[in-house]
Design an enzyme around this catalytic site. Sequence first.
Site: not given
Ligand code: NAP
Length: 492
Positions: A186, A261, A295, A394
């Site tokens: 996904k 991660e 990250c 972060e």
């Molecule tokens: P996120 O919501 O954690 O997204 C990561 C993945 O999880 C995406 O594929 C997302 O899908 C999916 N996801 C979201 N809600 C979910 C749920 N309830 N159940 C299962 N999967 C789900 O992160 P984000 O909202 O895009 O970003 C928010 C913050 O996370 C950023 O500001 C940053 O601080 C952090 N982040 C960290 C990393 C890293 O590499 N560690 C990467 C991205 C973000 P959708 O995107 O389609 O909603």
Amino acid sequence: MNIQSKPAAGQIMEAKGIFVDNKWHANETGGTVDVYAPATGAVVARIAAGSAGDVDRAYKAARRAFEEGAWGRLTAVERGRLLLKLSRAIEDHADELTALEALDCGKPLKQARADIVACARYFEFYGGAADKVHGDTIPFLNGYLALTERVPHGVTGQIIPWNYPAQMFGRTLGPALAVGNATVMKPAEDACLTPLRLAELAAEVGFPEGAINIVPGTGEEAGAALTAHRGFDFLSFTGSPEVGTMVQIAAAKNHIGCTLELGGKSPQVVFADVDLDAALPSLVNAIVQNAGQTCSAGSRLLVEKSGYDRIVGAVAERFAKLTAGTPDMDLDLGPVINPGQKRRVERFCGNAGNDGIEVIAEGSIADGVPEGGYYVAPKMFGQVPRDNALALDEVFGPVLSVIPFEDEADGVALANGTDYGLVAGVWTQNANRATRVARKVRAGQVYVNAYGAGGGIELPFGGMKKSGHGREKGFEALKDLSVVKTIVVKHD
Ligand code: NAP
Ligand code: MG
């Protein structure tokens, strides 16, 4: 218009559905999600809004592939050869994939190209490794032969973020496939065009049906359905701590393992005796690469007090020259991924200003960037109080927090003073001190006089503390994505 080429201005790539059994299928509801180009704010694609039914369809295809399909019957060397073929196909399509990644994520072209090269390299590394994963024999009782083998979990679910979609495709699927799992991915709704195209390429090079299935859509719907599904044998997640918690709870309910991660607040610990000329490019690049949406971004610059003015002055001078622009301008950084991320970065900066923290240096946004794009100028703040959000949380944007420290013990304490523990850098010309500090800092990876060197596909990567658990990259990933099985044979 399909997903294979960059759309002309105003054109929109239409959703092809979900990718299951090497073919596109209409998604259950027919719903779509708009995809915006961060550089312009324009809609450039529509992807399928995957639902629980779509996840189940993809899961069943993967299960068939694993239990009774051609995928499950391949030998390790045959799997390895397929991964190597995919690696070469990615290299052959590098121009197309670079353009797609740059469009979808807003990355400068050189960054997008580096990501595609890294994606190919993942499949090269794990293609070569596939037939080198083996178990042990164990000295046991007389009349028994005891041995272990490493077997795949079965069907694995991969949830990846938007910051490095092509790299994450290789990072998670490379090892999962090398050891023989069948997979359902996904990708993030904000950036999933390259994973969709890469899955097509995998089918073209001969991956059997069901080995790689992709269900695009939102996290709340497709992501949550994948984690809640009762059939998966293992989950890999990269993203926010909040969603990571949900994934771990879902995995626990299913009694399966997962790797998480969850990012970091990674320190660059700089001592007064640093070779500054050698360090400067890494100290700055570690926070602006991918507009800070990494990250392992080196987001905390911890500087020994006795060298503070000289070191911070030199970093600031370089930092002030940074410029954000469109992918085609190919400058130091691109826009951030979406308006929400832009607001998040601006909120951190606004709060820091309200708390009286000084902006030491600020980069700029190039003239002529489209008005609707999500650009933010990089900012360097100091001296950031140790208990401020900017020192602890972060940001996931091009924001550097500078904090002074007294001596080696204080530097180590400060480096370890957040909830995170993903990556760290130690900069000093004193080899004994470098070694001591590298061993005391609690992080999954520590670099000495370097940072994130060469992408490090060979190097085990993952968190300590709240940065998550499990290891990706290198041979360690093959261990997490397989399981040890013990076989005991009694003989005369
Ligand atoms: P996120 O919501 O954690 O997204 C990561 C993945 O999880 C995406 O594929 C997302 O899908 C999916 N996801 C979201 N809600 C979910 C749920 N309830 N159940 C299962 N999967 C789900 O992160 P984000 O909202 O895009 O970003 C928010 C913050 O996370 C950023 O500001 C940053 O601080 C952090 N982040 C960290 C990393 C890293 O590499 N560690 C990467 C991205 C973000 P959708 O995107 O389609 O909603
Ligand atoms: Mg999102």
